[in-house]
Design a protein around this motif. Structure first.
Motif, PDB file in Angstrom:
ATOM      1  N   VAL A 103       0.516  -1.509  -0.021  1.00  0.00           N
ATOM      2  CA  VAL A 103      -0.290  -0.131  -0.460  1.00  0.00           C
ATOM      3  C   VAL A 103       0.693   0.794  -0.203  1.00  0.00           C
ATOM      4  CG1 VAL A 103      -1.279   1.067   1.752  1.00  0.00           C
ATOM      5  CG2 VAL A 103      -1.845  -0.918   0.836  1.00  0.00           C
ATOM      6  N   ILE A 104       1.798   1.903   1.695  1.00  0.00           N
ATOM      7  CA  ILE A 104       2.483   2.890   0.931  1.00  0.00           C
ATOM      8  C   ILE A 104       3.641   2.742  -0.303  1.00  0.00           C
ATOM      9  CG2 ILE A 104       4.553   3.889   1.893  1.00  0.00           C
ATOM     10  CD1 ILE A 104       3.158   2.464   4.762  1.00  0.00           C
ATOM     11  N   PRO A 105       4.310   1.840  -0.824  1.00  0.00           N
ATOM     12  CA  PRO A 105       4.679   1.889  -1.938  1.00  0.00           C
ATOM     13  C   PRO A 105       3.955   2.119  -3.074  1.00  0.00           C
ATOM     14  CG  PRO A 105       5.823  -0.013  -0.555  1.00  0.00           C
ATOM     15  CD  PRO A 105       4.218   0.285  -0.298  1.00  0.00           C
ATOM     16  N   SER A 106       2.879   0.823  -3.264  1.00  0.00           N
ATOM     17  CA  SER A 106       2.214   1.999  -4.497  1.00  0.00           C
ATOM     18  C   SER A 106       2.129   3.271  -4.793  1.00  0.00           C
ATOM     19  CB  SER A 106       0.770   1.014  -4.815  1.00  0.00           C
ATOM     20  OG  SER A 106       1.070  -0.490  -4.206  1.00  0.00           O
ATOM     21  N   CYS A 107       0.979   3.660  -3.808  1.00  0.00           N
ATOM     22  CA  CYS A 107       0.806   5.376  -3.031  1.00  0.00           C
ATOM     23  C   CYS A 107       1.735   6.045  -3.413  1.00  0.00           C
ATOM     24  CB  CYS A 107       0.241   5.750  -1.885  1.00  0.00           C
ATOM     25  SG  CYS A 107      -1.422   4.609  -1.606  1.00  0.00           S
ATOM     26  N   LYS A 108       3.357   5.960  -3.092  1.00  0.00           N
ATOM     27  CA  LYS A 108       4.006   7.001  -2.968  1.00  0.00           C
ATOM     28  C   LYS A 108       4.360   6.690  -5.035  1.00  0.00           C
ATOM     29  CE  LYS A 108       7.107   6.446   0.584  1.00  0.00           C
ATOM     30  NZ  LYS A 108       8.116   5.637   1.731  1.00  0.00           N
ATOM     31  N   GLN A 109       4.484   5.969  -5.236  1.00  0.00           N
ATOM     32  CA  GLN A 109       4.764   5.816  -7.060  1.00  0.00           C
ATOM     33  C   GLN A 109       3.356   6.231  -7.299  1.00  0.00           C
ATOM     34  OE1 GLN A 109       5.645   1.807  -8.710  1.00  0.00           O
ATOM     35  NE2 GLN A 109       6.735   1.600  -6.621  1.00  0.00           N
ATOM     36  N   LEU A 110       1.848   6.397  -7.390  1.00  0.00           N
ATOM     37  CA  LEU A 110       0.948   7.366  -7.738  1.00  0.00           C
ATOM     38  C   LEU A 110       1.097   8.416  -7.497  1.00  0.00           C
ATOM     39  CD1 LEU A 110      -1.809   4.642  -6.649  1.00  0.00           C
ATOM     40  CD2 LEU A 110      -1.093   5.543  -9.020  1.00  0.00           C
ATOM     41  N   LEU A 111       1.285   8.726  -6.108  1.00  0.00           N
ATOM     42  CA  LEU A 111       1.242  10.132  -5.960  1.00  0.00           C
ATOM     43  C   LEU A 111       2.798  11.217  -7.035  1.00  0.00           C
ATOM     44  CD1 LEU A 111       0.955  10.590  -1.887  1.00  0.00           C
ATOM     45  CD2 LEU A 111      -0.870  11.553  -3.736  1.00  0.00           C
ATOM     46  N   ASP A 112       3.755  10.220  -7.318  1.00  0.00           N
ATOM     47  CA  ASP A 112       4.773  10.872  -8.411  1.00  0.00           C
ATOM     48  C   ASP A 112       4.155  11.177  -9.676  1.00  0.00           C
ATOM     49  OD1 ASP A 112       6.319  11.061  -5.599  1.00  0.00           O
ATOM     50  OD2 ASP A 112       7.446   9.318  -6.486  1.00  0.00           O
ATOM     51  N   GLN A 113       3.512   9.914 -10.458  1.00  0.00           N
ATOM     52  CA  GLN A 113       3.260   9.704 -11.541  1.00  0.00           C
ATOM     53  C   GLN A 113       1.943  10.520 -12.200  1.00  0.00           C
ATOM     54  OE1 GLN A 113       4.695   5.645 -12.835  1.00  0.00           O
ATOM     55  NE2 GLN A 113       5.299   5.492 -10.898  1.00  0.00           N
ATOM     56  N   VAL A 114       0.627  10.471 -10.865  1.00  0.00           N
ATOM     57  CA  VAL A 114      -0.751  10.786 -10.722  1.00  0.00           C
ATOM     58  C   VAL A 114      -0.910  12.232 -10.549  1.00  0.00           C
ATOM     59  CG1 VAL A 114      -2.945  10.802 -10.656  1.00  0.00           C
ATOM     60  CG2 VAL A 114      -1.268   8.277 -11.212  1.00  0.00           C
ATOM     61  N   PRO A 115      -1.367  13.664 -11.097  1.00  0.00           N
ATOM     62  CA  PRO A 115      -1.944  14.489 -10.006  1.00  0.00           C
ATOM     63  C   PRO A 115      -2.945  14.470  -8.756  1.00  0.00           C
ATOM     64  CG  PRO A 115      -2.837  14.744 -12.836  1.00  0.00           C
ATOM     65  CD  PRO A 115      -1.882  12.998 -12.802  1.00  0.00           C
ATOM     66  N   VAL A 116      -2.599  13.765  -7.956  1.00  0.00           N
ATOM     67  CA  VAL A 116      -4.064  13.729  -7.292  1.00  0.00           C
ATOM     68  C   VAL A 116      -4.198  14.515  -6.580  1.00  0.00           C
ATOM     69  CG1 VAL A 116      -3.864  12.064  -4.895  1.00  0.00           C
ATOM     70  CG2 VAL A 116      -2.653  11.625  -7.066  1.00  0.00           C
ATOM     71  N   SER A 117      -5.711  14.461  -6.706  1.00  0.00           N
ATOM     72  CA  SER A 117      -6.266  15.369  -5.175  1.00  0.00           C
ATOM     73  C   SER A 117      -6.862  15.319  -4.182  1.00  0.00           C
ATOM     74  CB  SER A 117      -7.737  15.785  -6.303  1.00  0.00           C
ATOM     75  OG  SER A 117      -8.396  15.076  -6.849  1.00  0.00           O
ATOM     76  N   ASP A 118      -7.243  14.041  -4.721  1.00  0.00           N
ATOM     77  CA  ASP A 118      -7.475  13.148  -3.162  1.00  0.00           C
ATOM     78  C   ASP A 118      -7.162  11.396  -2.884  1.00  0.00           C
ATOM     79  OD1 ASP A 118      -9.085  13.216  -0.926  1.00  0.00           O
ATOM     80  OD2 ASP A 118     -10.592  12.259  -1.917  1.00  0.00           O
ATOM     81  N   ILE A 119      -6.586  11.152  -1.864  1.00  0.00           N
ATOM     82  CA  ILE A 119      -6.395   9.614  -2.684  1.00  0.00           C
ATOM     83  C   ILE A 119      -7.157   8.932  -0.872  1.00  0.00           C
ATOM     84  CG2 ILE A 119      -4.502  10.270  -0.900  1.00  0.00           C
ATOM     85  CD1 ILE A 119      -2.704   8.122  -2.025  1.00  0.00           C
ATOM     86  N   ASP A 120      -7.814   7.696  -0.868  1.00  0.00           N
ATOM     87  CA  ASP A 120      -8.312   7.198   0.630  1.00  0.00           C
ATOM     88  C   ASP A 120      -8.152   5.897   0.489  1.00  0.00           C
ATOM     89  OD1 ASP A 120      -9.982   7.110   2.218  1.00  0.00           O
ATOM     90  OD2 ASP A 120     -12.054   6.296   0.493  1.00  0.00           O
ATOM     91  N   ILE A 121      -7.354   5.440   1.423  1.00  0.00           N
ATOM     92  CA  ILE A 121      -6.879   4.135   1.584  1.00  0.00           C
ATOM     93  C   ILE A 121      -8.405   3.769   3.206  1.00  0.00           C
ATOM     94  CG2 ILE A 121      -5.478   2.070   3.119  1.00  0.00           C
ATOM     95  CD1 ILE A 121      -3.439   5.121   1.801  1.00  0.00           C
ATOM     96  N   LYS A 122      -8.893   2.254   3.249  1.00  0.00           N
ATOM     97  CA  LYS A 122      -9.637   1.838   3.814  1.00  0.00           C
ATOM     98  C   LYS A 122      -9.590   0.109   3.303  1.00  0.00           C
ATOM     99  CE  LYS A 122     -13.643   4.625   3.030  1.00  0.00           C
ATOM    100  NZ  LYS A 122     -15.482   5.049   2.284  1.00  0.00           N
ATOM    101  N   GLU A 123      -9.794   0.066   4.178  1.00  0.00           N
ATOM    102  CA  GLU A 123     -10.383  -1.919   4.524  1.00  0.00           C
ATOM    103  C   GLU A 123     -10.825  -2.691   3.855  1.00  0.00           C
ATOM    104  OE1 GLU A 123      -8.011  -3.857   6.565  1.00  0.00           O
ATOM    105  OE2 GLU A 123      -7.080  -2.493   7.742  1.00  0.00           O
ATOM    106  N   MET A 124     -10.513  -3.230   3.608  1.00  0.00           N
ATOM    107  CA  MET A 124     -11.352  -4.456   3.045  1.00  0.00           C
ATOM    108  C   MET A 124     -13.346  -4.564   3.339  1.00  0.00           C
ATOM    109  SD  MET A 124      -9.971  -5.495  -0.259  1.00  0.00           S
ATOM    110  CE  MET A 124     -11.584  -6.431  -0.554  1.00  0.00           C
TER     111      MET A 124
END
Length: 325
Positions: free
Chosen positions: A292-313
């Motif tokens: 989760v953390i590595p993927s979110c870091k890469q997405l933040l670097d490569q996508v102009p993120v305006s909002d991010i939400d992390i939830k349990e299944m």
């Protein structure tokens, strides 16, 4: 001392296997073949007084069979159970006056009588005093918001109203133990919420021990801190509901939103996790917990993120995963 103590409880059903056709019928008269199927297989658990415990499992797992043995409706093939100091299937009068069994798909009210008269019959069966009966009915019908329906024929009530009256009938004699088998099955969202809130409040204020089976995970999440999971007649998990999430939730849901156009297809996002939804400015991913953390870091670097939400299944997905394992 636990209110319910179950030790290696088993129930085996024996069924006749008939060969097809006329000759199969004749053969069955001479030499019958039987097949044994274990509905409950050496189940052991304990429930303390005042607990509200979820009893979970897929269809045919043995939930209802276990509840019927604890209520004395079925005799076990082997094993022991003590409930409030009684052996349930001995059906002693002292035990029957201290528990109630509510089956979501069975009726205990008289179909062609008004709801109030059905409740009166139940009160007579339990030998309740008129004053106690009227006080209890007044309180419970107010809490469940069905007081205006007391003089309506049971068959003319809606499913939600009928289930509320079934619940009232089960609680007339103030049982110490309430066994609930799918109490919200088929109810609309509002009725489900009303029943859940009522059960929670009743458990808190009266200290009634409750054992609840349900396929609606919202019921379990709202009411139960501890769960017992049964599958194919065997207990596969017993513990806190939060522990189920910790042990079996291998993934999290990550939702990313961005502004403007983004020329990215599902295959590109699939490098970070399983794509659940992909819209013009939003993607929902199922990501392994460790990534989760590595993927979110890469997405933040490569996508102009305006909002991010992390939830349990969702808990229902986690329970399904327990069943698959």
């Amino acid at each position: 001392m636990a209110l319910i103590e179950v030790d290696r409880l088993s129930k085996t059903y024996r069924t006749f296997k008939k060969s097809p056709g006329f000759w199969g019928s004749l053969k069955g008269l001479v030499r019958r073949q039987y097949e044994d199927s274990k509905a409950v297989d050496s189940v052991s658990f304990a429930i303390e007084s005042g607990e509200l415990v979820g009893f979970l499992g897929p269809n045919g797992a043995g939930k209802t069979t276990t509840l019927k043995m604890l209520s004395g409706l079925l005799h076990p093939t082997s094993g022991e159970a003590r409930v409030m100091g009684y052996t349930p299937w001995e059906r002693q009068d002292g035990y029957r006056r201290q528990f109630a069994l509510l089956l979501g798909q069975k009726n205990q009210l008289w179909w062609d009588l008004p709801a109030f008269e059905s409740l009166q019959l139940n009160a007579k069966i339990y030998g309740l005093k008129k004053e106690d009966f009227e006080t209890t009915v007044d309180q419970l019908t107010s809490l469940l918001e069905v007081k205006p329906k007391l003089q309506v024929m049971v068959r003319e009530l809606s499913l939600g109203e009928r289930m509320k009256f079934e619940l009232i009938a089960s609680l007339l004699h103030h049982p110490k133990l309430l066994l609930l088998d799918e109490p919200t099955i088929g109810l609309d969202v509002v009725s489900q919420k009303t029943v859940r809130e009522f059960l929670s409040d009743y458990n808190v204020h009266h200290g009634t021990t409750m054992m609840l089976t349900s396929h609606y995970m919202a019921d379990i999440q709202a009411l139960c801190e501890r769960v017992i999971i049964i599958d194919q007649g065997k207990i596969t998990f017993e513990g806190e509901l939060s522990e189920v999430v910790d042990r079996f939730a291998d993934h999290k849901l990550v939702t990313i939103q961005w502004e403007g156009a983004l020329n990215r297809k599902a295959a590109w996002f699939a490098e970070f996790g399983e794509v659940i939804e992909l819209e013009a400015a939003r993607v929902k991913l199922k990501v392994p917990r460790a990534q989760v953390i590595p993927s979110c870091k890469q997405l933040l670097d490569q996508v102009p993120v305006s909002d991010i939400d992390i939830k349990e299944m969702p808990i229902e997905d986690i329970i399904s995963e327990v069943f698959r394992r």
